[in-house]
Design a protein around this motif. Structure first.
Motif, PDB file in Angstrom:
ATOM      1  N   VAL A 104       0.841  -1.188   0.000  1.00 45.60           N
ATOM      2  CA  VAL A 104       0.000   0.000   0.000  1.00 45.60           C
ATOM      3  C   VAL A 104       0.879   1.241   0.000  1.00 45.60           C
ATOM      4  O   VAL A 104       1.877   1.308   0.720  1.00 45.60           O
ATOM      5  N   SER A 105       0.531   2.199  -0.830  1.00 43.07           N
ATOM      6  CA  SER A 105       1.232   3.478  -0.896  1.00 43.07           C
ATOM      7  C   SER A 105       2.718   3.274  -1.201  1.00 43.07           C
ATOM      8  O   SER A 105       3.067   2.715  -2.233  1.00 43.07           O
ATOM      9  N   ALA A 106       3.620   3.701  -0.302  1.00 39.93           N
ATOM     10  CA  ALA A 106       5.052   3.564  -0.568  1.00 39.93           C
ATOM     11  C   ALA A 106       5.464   2.109  -0.750  1.00 39.93           C
ATOM     12  O   ALA A 106       6.251   1.774  -1.641  1.00 39.93           O
ATOM     13  N   SER A 107       4.926   1.221   0.076  1.00 43.02           N
ATOM     14  CA  SER A 107       5.289  -0.193  -0.073  1.00 43.02           C
ATOM     15  C   SER A 107       4.703  -0.780  -1.357  1.00 43.02           C
ATOM     16  O   SER A 107       5.218  -1.760  -1.891  1.00 43.02           O
ATOM     17  N   GLY A 108       3.626  -0.167  -1.868  1.00 46.74           N
ATOM     18  CA  GLY A 108       3.059  -0.629  -3.127  1.00 46.74           C
ATOM     19  C   GLY A 108       4.039  -0.458  -4.274  1.00 46.74           C
ATOM     20  O   GLY A 108       4.155  -1.322  -5.158  1.00 46.74           O
ATOM     21  N   VAL A 109       4.779   0.657  -4.286  1.00 44.54           N
ATOM     22  CA  VAL A 109       5.790   0.873  -5.309  1.00 44.54           C
ATOM     23  C   VAL A 109       6.920  -0.142  -5.159  1.00 44.54           C
ATOM     24  O   VAL A 109       7.414  -0.705  -6.145  1.00 44.54           O
ATOM     25  N   ALA A 110       7.336  -0.385  -3.896  1.00 47.58           N
ATOM     26  CA  ALA A 110       8.406  -1.355  -3.646  1.00 47.58           C
ATOM     27  C   ALA A 110       7.988  -2.761  -4.089  1.00 47.58           C
ATOM     28  O   ALA A 110       8.792  -3.515  -4.648  1.00 47.58           O
ATOM     29  N   VAL A 111       6.734  -3.115  -3.850  1.00 46.11           N
ATOM     30  CA  VAL A 111       6.228  -4.432  -4.242  1.00 46.11           C
ATOM     31  C   VAL A 111       6.209  -4.581  -5.762  1.00 46.11           C
ATOM     32  O   VAL A 111       6.587  -5.628  -6.310  1.00 46.11           O
ATOM     33  N   ALA A 125      -0.994  -7.432  -5.404  1.00 50.35           N
ATOM     34  CA  ALA A 125      -2.089  -6.485  -5.242  1.00 50.35           C
ATOM     35  C   ALA A 125      -1.527  -5.230  -4.586  1.00 50.35           C
ATOM     36  O   ALA A 125      -0.802  -5.320  -3.590  1.00 50.35           O
ATOM     37  N   VAL A 126      -1.831  -4.070  -5.149  1.00 50.18           N
ATOM     38  CA  VAL A 126      -1.330  -2.815  -4.587  1.00 50.18           C
ATOM     39  C   VAL A 126      -2.483  -1.837  -4.426  1.00 50.18           C
ATOM     40  O   VAL A 126      -3.339  -1.704  -5.307  1.00 50.18           O
ATOM     41  N   TYR A 127      -2.476  -1.156  -3.284  1.00 52.22           N
ATOM     42  CA  TYR A 127      -3.502  -0.153  -3.008  1.00 52.22           C
ATOM     43  C   TYR A 127      -2.856   1.228  -3.121  1.00 52.22           C
ATOM     44  O   TYR A 127      -1.992   1.582  -2.325  1.00 52.22           O
ATOM     45  N   GLU A 128      -3.271   1.974  -4.134  1.00 54.11           N
ATOM     46  CA  GLU A 128      -2.771   3.326  -4.394  1.00 54.11           C
ATOM     47  C   GLU A 128      -1.256   3.425  -4.216  1.00 54.11           C
ATOM     48  O   GLU A 128      -0.751   4.133  -3.337  1.00 54.11           O
ATOM     49  N   PRO A 129      -0.492   2.715  -5.048  1.00 53.34           N
ATOM     50  CA  PRO A 129       0.962   2.787  -4.948  1.00 53.34           C
ATOM     51  C   PRO A 129       1.455   4.218  -5.160  1.00 53.34           C
ATOM     52  O   PRO A 129       0.970   4.931  -6.039  1.00 53.34           O
ATOM     53  N   ALA A 130       2.429   4.629  -4.357  1.00 50.37           N
ATOM     54  CA  ALA A 130       2.913   6.018  -4.380  1.00 50.37           C
ATOM     55  C   ALA A 130       3.944   6.222  -5.474  1.00 50.37           C
ATOM     56  O   ALA A 130       5.113   6.547  -5.225  1.00 50.37           O
TER      57      ALA A 130
END
Length: 298
Positions: A104-111, A125-130
């Protein structure tokens, strides 16, 4: 949600892995079945997604890592970058044999970055990746002032700087005097500190992590094209009341990622996946968990 709340269920276990650079990463597990890793976002810890983990625990073994600088995990180190996040996640995946990841958010980009290089990741699955694609100088320009205020011990002022820089608050924040915002944030921090228990992750203890989130966002800004390399199945999630400056990333990823599905939740905001609490009264982890269950089961 705080790290103190993690042991609230007897079924939750804690283990550790060592990342490539020797940093210890703690992760907490619950449930039975195929493995899922839930990676928390900014100003959060592993305990921030307990409700979602519990909602999935009947069908999956859910692993909740503490990202660097939080909980029982080790420090960031001197050369922090997205590569460190990928290495930490890789260590957890190798230890748990999980193949599904949520960020999610910052971790979404990392994922998403991890999905480019780690074949162990089958579904993401990513929630609003930053992933910043517009107005990048303004959205990352707050870091210098934030660092100066933190160095001077002005934690409340630094938090206000990050919130204004990342447009995290309601529109009224943009017209309120910064001094008033700092005073109000200081009161919230004092109240939280007064009621905090040993080990709780408070605004004060989590504030230093925002520097590194800023580093991550700056490094990954304007990198949309690289995600055409992602071969994992990707579920893009967001809320109709989410952060407006992150919607271009969702639209861009929907076009460029080969195997992708996108869902927008009516009425949900940027923090919808997190546990409900004083800092997140509008959380709806049950709604997000239902989509994760469908996606990770298919």
């Amino acid at each position: 949600m705080t790290t103190h709340e993690l042991p609230r269920t007897a079924d939750l276990t804690t283990d550790f892995v060592i990342s490539d650079d020797g940093t210890r990463i703690a992760y907490h597990s619950i449930g039975h079945g195929p493995g899922i890793v839930l990676l928390h976002g900014s100003m959060e810890t592993a305990g921030s997604h307990l409700a979602m983990a519990e909602a999935l625990a009947d069908a999956f073994t859910v692993h909740l890592p503490d990202r660097r600088g939080r909980g029982q995990s080790g420090p960031y180190g001197d050369d922090y970058s997205v590569r460190k996040e990928v290495e930490d996640l890789d260590a957890v995946l190798r230890k748990t044999s999980a193949h599904c990841v949520f960020g999610v958010s910052a971790s979404g980009v990392a994922v998403l970055e991890a999905a480019r290089t780690l074949p162990a990741i089958h579904k993401v699955a990513v929630y609003e990746p930053a992933l910043l694609l517009e107005d990048v100088p303004r959205l990352t320009g707050w870091i210098g002032r934030f660092d100066r205020e933190m160095a001077e011990g002005k934690v409340a002022a630094a938090l206000v700087t990050s919130m204004l820089g990342l447009r995290l608050g309601p529109p009224i924040m943009n017209v309120m005097p910064r001094g008033l915002l700092t005073w109000m944030t200081g009161l919230l921090m004092k109240s939280e500190d007064k009621h905090a228990k040993p080990g709780d992750a408070t605004m004060r203890t989590l504030a230093p992590t925002l520097h590194y989130e800023g580093v991550l966002l700056t490094e990954m800004a304007d990198t949309l094209d690289r995600f055409a390399d992602v071969r994992a199945d990707v579920l893009l999630l967001g809320g109709s009341k989410g952060l407006p400056f992150l919607k271009p990333a969702l639209s861009g990823l929907e076009k460029i990622v080969p195997n992708v599905e996108r869902i927008e939740f009516p009425g949900l905001d940027h923090d919808a996946s997190g546990d409900v609490g004083k800092r997140n009264p509008a959380g709806r982890p049950d709604v997000v968990a239902a989509e994760l269950r469908r996606f990770f089961t298919a």
